[in-house]
Motif scaffolding. Structure first.
Motif, short mmCIF file in Angstrom:
data_model
loop_
_atom_site.label_atom_id
_atom_site.label_comp_id
_atom_site.label_asym_id
_atom_site.label_seq_id
_atom_site.Cartn_x
_atom_site.Cartn_y
_atom_site.Cartn_z
N LEU A 144 0.84 -1.20 0.00
CA LEU A 144 0.00 0.00 0.00
C LEU A 144 0.88 1.25 0.00
CD1 LEU A 144 -2.79 1.38 0.38
CD2 LEU A 144 -2.40 1.21 2.83
N GLN A 145 0.54 2.20 -0.88
CA GLN A 145 1.31 3.44 -1.01
C GLN A 145 0.47 4.63 -0.56
OE1 GLN A 145 4.53 3.25 -2.33
NE2 GLN A 145 4.22 1.05 -2.48
N ALA A 146 1.15 5.69 -0.11
CA ALA A 146 0.47 6.95 0.19
C ALA A 146 -0.26 7.42 -1.05
CB ALA A 146 1.48 7.99 0.65
N GLY A 147 -1.47 7.98 -0.85
CA GLY A 147 -2.22 8.53 -1.99
C GLY A 147 -3.10 7.53 -2.71
N GLU A 148 -3.10 6.28 -2.27
CA GLU A 148 -3.95 5.29 -2.93
C GLU A 148 -5.36 5.29 -2.31
OE1 GLU A 148 -1.46 1.93 -5.09
OE2 GLU A 148 -1.43 1.60 -2.93
N SER A 149 -6.27 4.58 -2.99
CA SER A 149 -7.63 4.44 -2.47
C SER A 149 -7.82 2.99 -2.00
CB SER A 149 -8.66 4.77 -3.55
OG SER A 149 -8.45 3.96 -4.69
N VAL A 150 -8.55 2.84 -0.89
CA VAL A 150 -8.64 1.54 -0.22
C VAL A 150 -10.07 1.24 0.20
CG1 VAL A 150 -7.85 0.22 1.79
CG2 VAL A 150 -6.29 1.83 0.71
N LEU A 151 -10.46 0.00 0.03
CA LEU A 151 -11.70 -0.46 0.65
C LEU A 151 -11.36 -1.63 1.56
CD1 LEU A 151 -14.81 -0.29 0.89
CD2 LEU A 151 -14.92 -2.13 -0.80
N VAL A 152 -11.86 -1.58 2.79
CA VAL A 152 -11.70 -2.69 3.73
C VAL A 152 -13.03 -3.42 3.77
CG1 VAL A 152 -11.20 -3.35 6.11
CG2 VAL A 152 -10.03 -1.36 5.12
N ALA A 153 -13.02 -4.72 3.49
CA ALA A 153 -14.24 -5.51 3.57
C ALA A 153 -14.29 -6.18 4.93
CB ALA A 153 -14.29 -6.55 2.46
N GLY A 154 -15.29 -5.82 5.74
CA GLY A 154 -15.47 -6.43 7.06
C GLY A 154 -14.93 -5.55 8.18
N PRO A 155 -15.80 -5.12 9.13
CA PRO A 155 -15.38 -4.21 10.20
C PRO A 155 -15.11 -4.91 11.52
CG PRO A 155 -17.76 -4.20 10.03
CD PRO A 155 -17.26 -5.31 9.13
N GLY A 156 -14.64 -6.17 11.49
CA GLY A 156 -14.22 -6.84 12.72
C GLY A 156 -12.89 -6.26 13.17
N PRO A 157 -12.31 -6.83 14.24
CA PRO A 157 -11.05 -6.29 14.74
C PRO A 157 -9.97 -6.15 13.67
CG PRO A 157 -11.93 -7.87 16.30
CD PRO A 157 -12.83 -7.91 15.10
N ILE A 158 -9.80 -7.16 12.80
CA ILE A 158 -8.76 -7.09 11.77
C ILE A 158 -9.12 -6.02 10.73
CG2 ILE A 158 -7.73 -8.39 9.84
CD1 ILE A 158 -6.46 -9.13 12.48
N GLY A 159 -10.39 -5.87 10.40
CA GLY A 159 -10.82 -4.82 9.47
C GLY A 159 -10.56 -3.44 10.05
N LEU A 160 -10.86 -3.25 11.32
CA LEU A 160 -10.65 -1.94 11.96
C LEU A 160 -9.15 -1.62 12.06
CD1 LEU A 160 -13.39 -2.20 14.74
CD2 LEU A 160 -13.45 -0.73 12.71
N ILE A 161 -8.36 -2.62 12.37
CA ILE A 161 -6.90 -2.41 12.42
C ILE A 161 -6.39 -2.06 11.01
CG2 ILE A 161 -4.67 -3.58 12.73
CD1 ILE A 161 -6.03 -5.17 15.03
N SER A 162 -6.89 -2.75 9.99
CA SER A 162 -6.50 -2.47 8.61
C SER A 162 -6.82 -1.03 8.23
CB SER A 162 -7.22 -3.42 7.65
OG SER A 162 -6.85 -4.75 7.92
N LEU A 163 -7.98 -0.58 8.65
CA LEU A 163 -8.40 0.80 8.40
C LEU A 163 -7.43 1.78 9.06
CD1 LEU A 163 -10.61 2.94 7.65
CD2 LEU A 163 -11.71 2.35 9.80
N ALA A 164 -7.06 1.51 10.31
CA ALA A 164 -6.13 2.40 11.03
C ALA A 164 -4.77 2.44 10.33
CB ALA A 164 -5.98 1.93 12.48
N ILE A 165 -4.32 1.30 9.82
CA ILE A 165 -3.03 1.25 9.12
C ILE A 165 -3.10 2.01 7.80
CG2 ILE A 165 -1.44 -0.32 7.90
CD1 ILE A 165 -2.05 -2.32 10.22
N ALA A 166 -4.22 1.86 7.08
CA ALA A 166 -4.40 2.61 5.82
C ALA A 166 -4.34 4.11 6.10
CB ALA A 166 -5.71 2.21 5.16
N LYS A 167 -4.99 4.54 7.17
CA LYS A 167 -4.97 5.96 7.54
C LYS A 167 -3.54 6.41 7.84
CE LYS A 167 -7.85 8.59 8.09
NZ LYS A 167 -8.46 9.56 7.12
N SER A 168 -2.82 5.60 8.62
CA SER A 168 -1.46 6.01 9.00
C SER A 168 -0.53 6.00 7.79
CB SER A 168 -0.92 5.14 10.13
OG SER A 168 -0.65 3.84 9.68
N ALA A 169 -0.89 5.23 6.74
CA ALA A 169 -0.06 5.20 5.52
C ALA A 169 -0.36 6.38 4.60
CB ALA A 169 -0.29 3.88 4.78
N GLY A 170 -1.41 7.14 4.92
CA GLY A 170 -1.69 8.34 4.13
C GLY A 170 -2.47 8.10 2.86
N VAL A 171 -3.54 7.31 2.93
CA VAL A 171 -4.33 7.05 1.73
C VAL A 171 -5.25 8.23 1.42
CG1 VAL A 171 -4.23 4.56 1.98
CG2 VAL A 171 -6.10 5.82 3.06
N LYS A 172 -5.70 8.31 0.16
CA LYS A 172 -6.56 9.45 -0.19
C LYS A 172 -8.03 9.15 0.09
CE LYS A 172 -7.19 8.30 -5.08
NZ LYS A 172 -6.74 8.57 -6.44
#
Ligand SMILES: [Zn+2]
Ligand SMILES: [Zn+2]
Length: 344
Positions: free
Chosen positions: A161-189
């Motif tokens: 995953l690169q800064a400026g990319e677009s991301v969809l996380v499928a599933g809002p369980g613990p792993i989905g929420l953590i994935s979302l937090a990592i995408a945010k910290s990586a600087g996605v658009k």
């Protein structure tokens, strides 16, 4: 000491028992557990739908301090704050280990699954798996570093995953929420998350708190249509699949852009899942199957949390004494929690 044990093969068969404190080998440390996080795999072990080697004390996501040290251990002291990787048993000499991926070794017998884990006051294990936990990270946040490291290995290292990319996380369980937090910290658009009506309570709220740009309730709207609308018909750069749902997996092929990547972290629990194979070929989609965590991902997780770039504390919704492990399991099964911490 009191410990929560899976004592046999089959459904259920988990209880709190009095057991002897563990003894350490020369290359091991004794860890006094300060916090242990309940993982989805603990529930799968409870329900007999995940591999495990009973009798075994549960718990692989934990933090603590070193209480004793084997005579061959160097570089560590009693009282050090630590977290530990879970890849106990990895052989170090097979092709997988030697190529730099000991976490995927066939011989691996992880804490809480193949060897005694941290649903107890003490756990013993090899010193070479330890990482230092800085004073700026609480023991509770330390207990969620393991799943964070799994997601970093998958999303940042494997699917790149690169800064400026677009991301969809499928599933809002613990792993989905953590994935979302990592995408945010990586600087996605752009980052969104899908879920069901049952996620409208705690999980979607948590997703918004973690900075999701949008949520999609798939019981109410068509996620493919919504994603194509949001990306001007293109699809997202990366889809992080954590739901394990058959329809969600099928739909990834329509929601990711041409030459996009699918980062698969969630297990489906099925022998087979049907996919539109040719659609994947014609769009030249890269499908990354991901498993476990690398040494480097642990160091990155600790660095990001210590710097305040990854809000590990926010993932925690409940903190209970170890005796209330059943309540913790119920909270997760009823989708009332993100991460639940037990304190031995
Ligand atoms: Zn886990
Ligand atoms: Zn190996």
């Amino acid at each position: 000491m009191k410990a929560v044990i899976k004592f046999g093969k089959g459904k259920g068969l988990v209880e709190m028992r009095e057991v002897p404190e563990p003894k350490i080998k020369d290359d091991e440390v004794l860890i006094e557990v300060k916090a242990v996080s309940v993982c989805g795999s603990d529930l799968h072990i409870y329900h007999d739908s995940h591999p495990y080697w009973p009798p075994v004390i549960l718990g692989h996501e934990f933090s603590g301090i070193i209480a004793d040290i084997g005579k061959d251990v160097k570089g560590w002291n009693v009282g050090d704050r630590i977290v530990t990787e879970t890849r106990t048993g990895s052989c170090g000499i097979c092709y997988t280990c030697q190529s730099g991926f000991p976490q995927a070794c066939e011989q691996k017998r992880p804490y809480g699954i193949g060897v005694n884990g941290a649903y107890a006051k003490y756990v013993a294990g090899p010193a070479h798996l330890l990482h230092r936990l800085p004073d700026t990270i609480s023991f509770e946040a330390g207990a969620v570093i393991e799943p964070i490291a799994v997601c970093i290995t998958s999303i940042l290292e494997r699917s790149q995953l690169q800064a400026g990319e677009s991301v969809l996380v499928a599933g809002p369980g613990p792993i989905g929420l953590i994935s979302l937090a990592i995408a945010k910290s990586a600087g996605v658009k752009l980052v969104g998350i899908t879920g069901k009506s049952s996620d409208e309570g705690v999980r979607f709220e948590k997703a918004k708190e973690l900075g999701a740009d949008f949520t999609i309730n798939v019981d109410q709207e068509n996620p493919v249509k919504k994603i194509l609308e949001m990306t001007h018909g293109l699809g997202v750069d990366i889809l992080i699949e954590t739901s394990g749902g058959t329809q969600a997996i099928y739909q990834t092929f329509e929601m990711v852009r041409r030459l996009g990547r699918v980062c698969a972290i969630g297990i489906s629990g099925r022998d087979e899942v049907s996919i539109p194979y040719d659609r994947g070929i014609f769009k030249a989609i890269r499908y990354d199957f991901c498993f476990s965590s690398s040494w480097t991902a642990w160091e990155k997780a600790i660095g990001l949390i210590a710097k305040g770039l990854l809000p590990a504390e926010k993932l925690i919704t409940h903190k209970l004494p170890l005796e209330k492990w059943e309540e913790a399991f119920h909270l997760l099964e009823n989708l009332k929690a993100a991460k639940v911490i037990l304190i031995p």
